[in-house]
Every structure is written in structure tokens, then in C-alpha cells.
Write an enzyme that holds these catalytic residues in place. Structure first.
Site, PDB file in Angstrom:
ATOM      1  N   LYS A 179       0.866  -1.173   0.000  1.00 43.51           N
ATOM      2  CA  LYS A 179       0.000   0.000   0.000  1.00 43.51           C
ATOM      3  C   LYS A 179       0.905   1.226   0.000  1.00 43.51           C
ATOM      4  O   LYS A 179       1.935   1.242   0.692  1.00 43.51           O
ATOM      5  CB  LYS A 179      -0.888  -0.045   1.253  1.00 43.51           C
ATOM      6  CG  LYS A 179      -1.903   1.091   1.351  1.00 43.51           C
ATOM      7  CD  LYS A 179      -2.802   0.921   2.578  1.00 43.51           C
ATOM      8  CE  LYS A 179      -3.858   2.021   2.685  1.00 43.51           C
ATOM      9  NZ  LYS A 179      -4.750   1.834   3.852  1.00 43.51           N
ATOM     10  N   SER A 204     -10.007  -0.418   7.115  1.00 45.83           N
ATOM     11  CA  SER A 204      -9.419  -0.336   5.775  1.00 45.83           C
ATOM     12  C   SER A 204      -8.711  -1.575   5.245  1.00 45.83           C
ATOM     13  O   SER A 204      -8.357  -1.603   4.065  1.00 45.83           O
ATOM     14  CB  SER A 204      -8.457   0.837   5.702  1.00 45.83           C
ATOM     15  OG  SER A 204      -9.187   2.023   5.568  1.00 45.83           O
ATOM     16  N   SER A 234      -9.731   1.938   2.922  1.00 46.20           N
ATOM     17  CA  SER A 234      -8.845   2.696   2.075  1.00 46.20           C
ATOM     18  C   SER A 234      -7.825   1.838   1.327  1.00 46.20           C
ATOM     19  O   SER A 234      -7.219   2.315   0.374  1.00 46.20           O
ATOM     20  CB  SER A 234      -8.086   3.725   2.919  1.00 46.20           C
ATOM     21  OG  SER A 234      -7.256   3.074   3.863  1.00 46.20           O
TER      22      SER A 234
HETATM   23  N1  GLN Z   1     -13.237   4.436   6.386  1.00 49.52           N
HETATM   24  C1  GLN Z   1     -12.635   4.833   7.618  1.00 49.52           C
HETATM   25  C2  GLN Z   1     -12.141   6.249   7.489  1.00 49.52           C
HETATM   26  O1  GLN Z   1     -12.393   6.815   6.493  1.00 49.52           O
HETATM   27  C3  GLN Z   1     -11.505   3.913   7.971  1.00 49.52           C
HETATM   28  C4  GLN Z   1     -10.298   4.130   7.141  1.00 49.52           C
HETATM   29  C5  GLN Z   1      -9.136   3.298   7.562  1.00 49.52           C
HETATM   30  O2  GLN Z   1      -9.285   2.270   8.210  1.00 49.52           O
HETATM   31  N2  GLN Z   1      -7.957   3.766   7.217  1.00 49.52           N
HETATM   32  O3  GLN Z   1     -11.511   6.802   8.342  1.00 49.52           O
END
Ligand code: GLN
Length: 484
Positions: A76, A175, A151
Site C-alpha cells: 500500500k 481499511s 482505504s
Molecule cells: N473508512 C474509515 C475512514 O475513512 C476507515 C479508514 C481506515 O481504516 N484507514 O476513516
């Protein structure tokens, strides 16, 4: 070759069926062919991948190969990679070349893994659909009109489309698990402190945790085995040896006590998703597990608490991107304030700016007690719910996400609906617990994930629970037709 899992590839490399160089070339060709439609990679590191592959083949000839030697993976783009652009999905870091490797990258390199490239992601890991990326959205290999989740959407899509057998992800509120669910793969968010955060660009430091994403629990076990462990450079890293996850996959599930939180099966859960999840739980009963209904009474407070804690921490973490030291700098600033405001205004996207504003407000004098402190108190209540549950049961199961993958553009204008995608995953981060998502079926063309939550440091148990299910089902083997 691309259809094989990491465990199968590892066996083929060991018998000499093909070399890591041949495998790496084959996957790089797939990336070249399919990435234009998926947009799963931000950067492809073909040359250094081939060099790493040749070095892995050489190591094997010398008899020094381990299970991951010569296995291609992707990182990532939140993990710093020495000499390679590390954008975090943001314009502000579009031209940032990291001067060092994150611990996770360092450890996987040491295990002999080959990096194919850096995967697309929501900007600074803020999002649930990969649509906040500066590099454009990623498409779901099961249906190109659908989002891959976020994400870590690029990692999930790349694994699902068989462009790479495994990838790294990070999980602050879901995410790893949510995109794994939406793309029909397996992913695990370890206990907070299990995997080093050093060199992983910070979003919300008390919640962020890196972990592996792959097609099977067995492959996640192999990757996590290399990633996990104490790191002096991360003060929240826990000094506790990581077990041999791969060796613990086969334990029987007889007598396993599964808690089913009634709050995870109520309003808001799509009924077709619920049916698929219930079938998966029935399969666990056939494997000898018992189920009991439990309650996590403060579940409804998880999203509001998270959207105070995460923005508060992000507003502090992202203060370092100021156009002075590294990252995007505006043209012809007229003074220092202009340099800060225009560099940040041009460099950060709308969602990141929204969160910085919310977080700065929540932390400002006079509001701290009302918001941040209150959210931390709720966090304790949520941890206590889990503590009480784990006094009764071994693992907790439920849906990973309330719906299957939604369409691109469907939720971009409605942040609250978007935030609700993580309704079942966020509490796990607030409590610092490990959670895994595995594929358990489909609604139409789109995959459904089952979430398995464990007590602290029970990653071995979660992987074992997922692995046994994957021994008797084949959801994890299904490939999206266009990428089979
Ligand atoms: N969707 C959540 C956010 O927008 C979690 C994102 C994540 O786990 N990095 O913060």
C-alpha cells in the site's frame, strides 16, 4: 502462475517448476495489461522487482530460501519505500521519494519478498471506497462499476484480480477488512502494537495498524509471520514474540464458542448479506463450533467516537505537511502564512481537509473535554463490552460490512452514508483488537465478507478459524471472470 496462492507458489519455487524471475515477469505483464482498467497500482517498480527476483533465485540456489523468498507482493502506498515514490494517495506527496523503508517493508524484504509496486488508496487512508485518491478511483474486479472498498482498495483489487498473490494494507477503522470483504479476499488487522508502524505514514496513531491481504488465511499467516514482531523504533510496538501462524492453522474447531452480537445483525444490515453471513455461521456449526447470542451494547457509539478521535489525531499528524520540509509547495508564496495555506490547500483533497477542520475544532481550547475526552471515555466503554464478551466466547462473528460493494459515485456526496460502511469494523480499532475478514459468498456478482474478531493477540486463532472454513468451502478460490 497467477492463479496460485502464496503457499502454492512457494512450493513451485522450491521444486524449481519456475523461477521467481519468471513469476515476477508474468505478474508484471498482468499488471501492465489490467492496471489501466483497475487503477490498482500508483507506481509499478518493474526493474527493481526483477532485480529482487533474480537475487531471490540466487539465494535459493545457495540453499538459503525461506517460504517467502521470491514471492511477489505489493505495498500500500502508505508504507515508505526507499528510493520509491510514497504518495499516500495524496497530491501533497505526489513527488515524495521516501529516503528509507518502513519496518514492514524491511521485514518482507528480509524474508525475500519481491515488491511489484505501490498500490492505490484513499488519500491518507481516509475513505471507504478508494474514491478520495489523488490518482483516481480503483475499480472492483468483480464489477468495474463498483468500488473496491477502502482505504486499502488498490491492494484488495490487485489481489482479487490476481495481479499479485498478496499485499500489505493498513486499517484504522476497517481499511483492511472492508476492502477485503468487498473484493472477495482475506485480510487481517492485527492487535494494535503487533505490527510496527514505523515508516507507515500516520493517519490516526492510536488506531492505525498494518496487516496482510491475500486470497487465503494460510497466505495471510505466511505474510503476517514476516511482518509481526517488536520494533524498538515504534514506541507502541509490543515486545512479545509472534507465534508461527502458519503452523497453527489446522487446530480443530470443536467446541469453539462463537459470539454473535445482536447489534451486528439488526437494522442497517442488508438482508441478502445477512443470509450469506448466516450460511457461513451454519458452516461453522458443522465444523463443531457453538454459537451464542451476545450483546455489545455500546456499538452504536463507535462511529461517532471514531469521527472525533480519528480527525483529532489526523489534524495533529498532518500538521507536518506544510510545504516547507517535503511535499507539494505552492508557486511564488508571498509570505510564510501564504506558503502554508496555499501549499496545504492545493495539496490536500476535500475529505482530508474536512477531517483536519473537524479535528482541529475538537481539540481547540474549551472543546477538548466535550469532544476528545468524551470520545476517549466512550472508547473505554467499547473496550469493556468486548472484554465482557471474551469472558464468554472465543471469537465474535458478524458481517464485515453492511452491504456489498456499492457503485462508484454512489456515496461520494454523502459522507455520513460513506462512514456507515465501517459500522461493524470501527469498534475493533477503538478497542485495539484483532479482526479478520474472509470471503463467504456473493450477493449477485458481488462478494460478501465474514468478520471474525478475537481477543488481544489471538491472530493465530483468527487465522485458524478462517483456514478451517477455507478447507471445506471454495469461496476464496473464486476468481472474477475477466481476471481468472
Ligand atoms: N473508512 C474509515 C475512514 O475513512 C476507515 C479508514 C481506515 O481504516 N484507514 O476513516
Amino acid at each position: 502462475m497467477h492463479e496460485k496462492t502464496i503457499a502454492q507458489l512457494s512450493a513451485s519455487l522450491a521444486t524449481g517448476e519456475f523461477s521467481s524471475e519468471e513469476l515476477t515477469r508474468a505478474l508484471l505483464e498482468r499488471v501492465e495489461r489490467f492496471n489501466p482498467s483497475l487503477n490498482a497500482f500508483i507506481t509499478v517498480t518493474a526493474e527493481s522487482a526483477l532485480a529482487q527476483a533474480r537475487a531471490a533465485d540466487e539465494r535459493r540456489r545457495q540453499g538459503a530460501a525461506g517460504l517467502l523468498t521470491g514471492i511477489p507482493i505489493a505495498h500500500k502506498d502508505i508504507f515508505c519505500t526507499d528510493g520509491v515514490r510514497t504518495s499516500c494517495g495524496s497530491r501533497i506527496l505526489d513527488r515524495f521519494i521516501a529516503p528509507y523503508n518502513a519496518t514492514v517493508v524491511e521485514r518482507l524484504n528480509a524474508a525475500g519478498a519481491v515488491m511489484l509496486g505501490k498500490t492505490n488508496m484513499d488519500e491518507f487512508a481516509m475513505g471507504s471506497s478508494n474514491e478520495t485518491s489523488f490518482y483516481g478511483p480503483v475499480r472492483n474486479p468483480w464489477d468495474l462499476d463498483a468500488v473496491p472498498g477502502g482505504s486499502s482498495g488498490g491492494s484488495a483489487a490487485a489481489v482479487a484480480a490476481r495481479l499479485t498473490p498478496g499485499a500489505t494494507g493498513t486499517d484504522t477503522g476497517g481499511s483492511i477488512r472492508q476492502p477485503a470483504a468487498l473484493c472477495g479476499i482475506t485480510g487481517i488487522k492485527p492487535t494494535y502494537g503487533r505490527v510496527s508502524r514505523w515508516g507507515m505514514i500516520a493517519y490516526a496513531s492510536s488506531l492505525d495498524q498494518g496487516g496482510p491481504m491475500a486470497r487465503t488465511a494460510e497466505d495471510c499467516a505466511l505474510l503476517l509471520g514476516a511482518m509481526a514482531g517488536f520494533d524498538l523504533r515504534d514506541s507502541t510496538s509490543v515486545d512479545r514474540p509472534a507465534p508461527d501462524y502458519a503452523a497453527l492453522l489446522d487446530q480443530p474447531l470443536t467446541g469453539l464458542k462463537i459470539g454473535l452480537p445482536k447489534e451486528y445483525f439488526g437494522e442497517g444490515l442488508d438482508s441478502a448479506v445477512a443470509r450469506v453471513v448466516e450460511d457461513a455461521i451454519a458452516e461453522y456449526r458443522k465444523l463443531g463450533a457453538e454459537t451464542v447470542e451476545i450483546s455489545l451494547p455500546n456499538s452504536h457509539l463507535a462511529i461517532p467516537a471514531y469521527y472525533v478521535v480519528a480527525p483529532a489525531e489526523c489534524s495533529s499528524n498532518l500538521a507536518r505537511f506544510d510545504g516547507v520540509r517535503y511535499g507539494h509547495r505552492c508557486e511564488n508564496p508571498k509570505d510564510l502564512l501564504d506558503l502554508y495555506t496555499r501549499s496545504r490547500g492545493e495539496g490536500f483533497g476535500a475529505e482530508v481537509q474536512r477531517r483536519i477542520l473537524v479535528g482541529t475544532f475538537a481539540l481547540s481550547a474549551g472543546y477538548y473535554d466535550a469532544y476528545y475526552l468524551k470520545a476517549q471515555q466512550i472508547r473505554r466503554l467499547i473496550s469493556d463490552d468486548f472484554r465482557q464478551a471474551f469472558a464468554q466466547v472465543d471469537v465474535i462473528m458478524g458481517p464485515t460490512s453492511p452491504t456489498v460493494a456499492f457503485n462508484l459515485g454512489e456515496k461520494v456526496d454523502d459522507p455520513i452514508t460513506m462512514y456507515l460502511s465501517d459500522i461493524y469494523t470501527i469498534a475493533v480499532n477503538l478497542a485495539g483488537l484483532p479482526g479478520l475478514s474472509l470471503p463467504v459468498g456473493f450477493v449477485g456478482q458481488r462478494p460478501v465478507g465474514l468478520q471474525v474478531i478475537g481477543d488481544y493477540f489471538t491472530e493465530d486463532r483468527l487465522l485458524n478459524v478462517a483456514h478451517r472454513y477455507q478447507q471445506v468451502t471454495d469461496w476464496h478460490q473464486r476468481a472474477p471472470t475477466a481476471f481468472a
